[in-house]
Design a protein around this motif. Sequence first.
Motif, PDB file in Angstrom:
ATOM      1  N   ASP A  56       8.788  -9.726 -23.915  1.00 11.75           N
ATOM      2  CA  ASP A  56       9.778  -9.709 -23.143  1.00 11.75           C
ATOM      3  C   ASP A  56      11.176  -9.920 -23.829  1.00 11.75           C
ATOM      4  O   ASP A  56      12.245  -9.536 -23.355  1.00 11.75           O
ATOM      5  CB  ASP A  56       9.578 -11.086 -22.049  1.00 11.75           C
ATOM      6  N   HIS A  57      11.238 -10.852 -24.901  1.00 16.00           N
ATOM      7  CA  HIS A  57      12.374 -11.136 -25.401  1.00 16.00           C
ATOM      8  C   HIS A  57      12.869  -9.913 -26.120  1.00 16.00           C
ATOM      9  O   HIS A  57      14.129  -9.647 -26.111  1.00 16.00           O
ATOM     10  CB  HIS A  57      12.235 -12.534 -26.357  1.00 16.00           C
ATOM     11  N   LEU A  58      12.054  -9.133 -27.128  1.00 16.54           N
ATOM     12  CA  LEU A  58      12.243  -8.131 -27.616  1.00 16.54           C
ATOM     13  C   LEU A  58      12.420  -6.601 -26.894  1.00 16.54           C
ATOM     14  O   LEU A  58      12.475  -5.721 -27.336  1.00 16.54           O
ATOM     15  CB  LEU A  58      11.783  -7.858 -29.028  1.00 16.54           C
ATOM     16  N   GLU A  59      11.847  -6.796 -25.702  1.00 10.11           N
ATOM     17  CA  GLU A  59      11.687  -5.709 -24.814  1.00 10.11           C
ATOM     18  C   GLU A  59      10.735  -4.767 -25.501  1.00 10.11           C
ATOM     19  O   GLU A  59      11.108  -3.362 -25.509  1.00 10.11           O
ATOM     20  CB  GLU A  59      13.147  -5.123 -24.567  1.00 10.11           C
ATOM     21  N   LEU A  80      -0.459  -4.665 -26.914  1.00  8.06           N
ATOM     22  CA  LEU A  80      -1.702  -5.508 -27.312  1.00  8.06           C
ATOM     23  C   LEU A  80      -1.546  -6.042 -28.868  1.00  8.06           C
ATOM     24  O   LEU A  80      -0.993  -5.074 -29.710  1.00  8.06           O
ATOM     25  CB  LEU A  80      -3.111  -4.574 -27.213  1.00  8.06           C
ATOM     26  N   GLY A  81      -1.666  -7.264 -29.010  1.00  8.48           N
ATOM     27  CA  GLY A  81      -1.809  -7.746 -30.288  1.00  8.48           C
ATOM     28  C   GLY A  81      -1.088  -9.290 -30.355  1.00  8.48           C
ATOM     29  O   GLY A  81      -1.258  -9.787 -29.336  1.00  8.48           O
ATOM     30  N   PRO A  82      -0.646  -9.813 -31.486  1.00 10.22           N
ATOM     31  CA  PRO A  82      -0.156 -11.076 -31.647  1.00 10.22           C
ATOM     32  C   PRO A  82       1.377 -10.983 -31.215  1.00 10.22           C
ATOM     33  O   PRO A  82       2.202 -11.448 -32.351  1.00 10.22           O
ATOM     34  CB  PRO A  82      -0.677 -11.288 -33.103  1.00 10.22           C
ATOM     35  N   PHE A  83       1.874 -10.437 -30.294  1.00 10.38           N
ATOM     36  CA  PHE A  83       3.404 -10.247 -30.136  1.00 10.38           C
ATOM     37  C   PHE A  83       3.906 -11.700 -29.332  1.00 10.38           C
ATOM     38  O   PHE A  83       4.519 -11.703 -28.411  1.00 10.38           O
ATOM     39  CB  PHE A  83       3.625  -9.322 -29.301  1.00 10.38           C
ATOM     40  N   SER A  84       3.594 -12.859 -30.139  1.00 10.91           N
ATOM     41  CA  SER A  84       3.954 -14.260 -29.548  1.00 10.91           C
ATOM     42  C   SER A  84       4.494 -15.087 -30.781  1.00 10.91           C
ATOM     43  O   SER A  84       4.009 -14.742 -31.988  1.00 10.91           O
ATOM     44  CB  SER A  84       3.006 -15.160 -28.627  1.00 10.91           C
ATOM     45  N   ALA A  90      17.565 -21.774 -27.162  1.00  7.20           N
ATOM     46  CA  ALA A  90      16.808 -21.412 -28.605  1.00  7.20           C
ATOM     47  C   ALA A  90      16.384 -20.011 -28.300  1.00  7.20           C
ATOM     48  O   ALA A  90      16.342 -19.351 -29.202  1.00  7.20           O
ATOM     49  CB  ALA A  90      15.589 -22.425 -28.649  1.00  7.20           C
ATOM     50  N   VAL A  91      15.737 -19.723 -26.982  1.00  8.11           N
ATOM     51  CA  VAL A  91      15.606 -18.087 -26.580  1.00  8.11           C
ATOM     52  C   VAL A  91      16.570 -17.067 -27.058  1.00  8.11           C
ATOM     53  O   VAL A  91      16.213 -16.285 -27.668  1.00  8.11           O
ATOM     54  CB  VAL A  91      14.751 -17.976 -25.356  1.00  8.11           C
ATOM     55  N   VAL A  92      17.755 -17.497 -26.700  1.00  7.78           N
ATOM     56  CA  VAL A  92      18.788 -16.412 -26.862  1.00  7.78           C
ATOM     57  C   VAL A  92      19.047 -16.199 -28.306  1.00  7.78           C
ATOM     58  O   VAL A  92      19.751 -15.241 -28.791  1.00  7.78           O
ATOM     59  CB  VAL A  92      20.099 -16.514 -26.043  1.00  7.78           C
ATOM     60  N   HIS A  93      18.950 -17.373 -29.086  1.00  5.93           N
ATOM     61  CA  HIS A  93      18.929 -17.218 -30.418  1.00  5.93           C
ATOM     62  C   HIS A  93      17.859 -16.971 -31.373  1.00  5.93           C
ATOM     63  O   HIS A  93      17.742 -17.589 -32.653  1.00  5.93           O
ATOM     64  CB  HIS A  93      19.755 -18.675 -31.056  1.00  5.93           C
ATOM     65  N   TYR A  94      16.611 -16.621 -30.753  1.00  2.00           N
ATOM     66  CA  TYR A  94      15.438 -16.518 -31.370  1.00  2.00           C
ATOM     67  C   TYR A  94      15.625 -15.867 -32.668  1.00  2.00           C
ATOM     68  O   TYR A  94      16.440 -14.902 -32.987  1.00  2.00           O
ATOM     69  CB  TYR A  94      14.817 -15.368 -30.609  1.00  2.00           C
ATOM     70  N   ASN A 113       3.533 -15.947 -17.439  1.00  2.00           N
ATOM     71  CA  ASN A 113       2.691 -15.455 -16.193  1.00  2.00           C
ATOM     72  C   ASN A 113       1.158 -15.569 -16.289  1.00  2.00           C
ATOM     73  O   ASN A 113       0.472 -14.653 -16.670  1.00  2.00           O
ATOM     74  CB  ASN A 113       2.889 -13.983 -16.280  1.00  2.00           C
ATOM     75  N   PRO A 114       0.541 -16.975 -16.402  1.00  5.51           N
ATOM     76  CA  PRO A 114      -0.734 -16.943 -16.690  1.00  5.51           C
ATOM     77  C   PRO A 114      -1.677 -16.455 -15.348  1.00  5.51           C
ATOM     78  O   PRO A 114      -1.143 -16.417 -14.117  1.00  5.51           O
ATOM     79  CB  PRO A 114      -0.932 -18.524 -16.628  1.00  5.51           C
TER      80      PRO A 114
END
Length: 468
Positions: free
Chosen positions: A280-283, A288-292, A323-327, A361-362
């Motif tokens: 979501d953050h980087l669009e 699939l994978g470890p994108f967190s 913090a999110v917008v300055h990830y 979104n669980p």
Amino acid sequence: MTASLPAGFPRRGAWPAVRFADPAEVTHLRALRLTGTLDEARLADAVRQVTAALPALRVELVDGEPLRLRVRTAADDPARTDLRHLTGPARDHACAELLRTARDRPADRAEAHRARFHLVRLADDEIVLALTAHSLVLDARSVYALLGAVCQAYTGRFRAEQYRDPTPTPTTGPGPGAEPLAPLAPLSERARASRRRWWTRRLAALPAPADTTAGAARRGRESQTHRLRVPAGRWEALTTSAGPLGGNGSLAVMAVAAWCLRTPDSPGPGYFSTVVDLRDHLELGPLLGPFSDRLPFGVDLSGLSAPSFHDVLLRTQAGFLDAVVHYLPYDEVVALGVELGRIAPPRTAAHWDVTLHFCRNPPASSATRGERTLAEQGLSIELFRESDLLGAATSVPADRWDGVALDLRPGESGPDTELVLDIDRHHPRLGHAEHVLQVLDRTLDAAVTAPDAPLPPPHPAPTTRRLP
């Protein structure tokens, strides 16, 4: 087996912190209960079809520095267990224990570094489909998606091109439906430089670390798992109160935790860490994978003597969004803190020693039931004991403990939600787990019943200092 491949930035950054972790600390485990007229052999074939089509399920970590990956050409068959000799609640309990054992004590290190499906037959008309996966192979969002993919394959609706699998292999390149890997670069150099300046200011304001050879740091972490049931009506009210940023109530729980864990000897902002979904953050799209990644954030409650829940929630949202917008990738935040003398390895998270697992979104059983194609085949699906599969009380040696003393995860438990706490049982600031649960329960109730009234005081356990 293919030749080894370089790891992408999410894996490279997290690898030093998780390389020697116990499997229970770094392995995702989720499961579905399938009920109806079930063909187990056909379900196993569905697992093989999905695994063969999506390279992300065949990735394994190659232990070493730097981290490298392999994509196996052959897929593992699902592990199969029959528990039909058991009846009643004992059957579900045995299944949960079996799956936790598969997560916590894999046969070997190679198995711990990959994904594995499990089929557990509970009755003639009931099977549990589970997936265990190292967090650097698949994140929680991917695990849920792939369990759904197997159900699609069972009903003949699976299409690999609907899943973005960017896992490269020397022979095939990126997986089905994937785009080139270049867009997965985390940030431009200009953005990175700007965000490093922001984080420099935030980290420089933290106190220097205390002597890490003293007290709790010397003994390491000994955690225990505790659970707090939140009735469905209360959770729904929390979700509504958290607004568009809350989604499932997790942000509301963050706000409650920020108030409950406030102590007199920590008058400044309270610091936490959570999980940010880079898709979501980087669009990046539904990869699939470890994108967190891990995200530290501050909640500044200074000047609030008797705030309402809404007051605290606004401060929490502001700190989280800031913090999110300055990830910045977590490993870069840690390296910067070490450079500034505010973080001392291995206690790299001592300043944000509470981790809140924020899931935007669980899935929920109510959303998986009644799916038409499955209903036509006499099947229904629900999550299998999600909250029971969370939590992994472990002992972490002092030389590997990053300083996190409490992990808080929301999970479904029938119609209700359970907050699952893994808490260091010796923590002098948080006090006993029972105390934390009581304060959380009381504050959650106040947040729902009177969100504009002053919250009850947190009444923290007595303490003289914060953990070093």
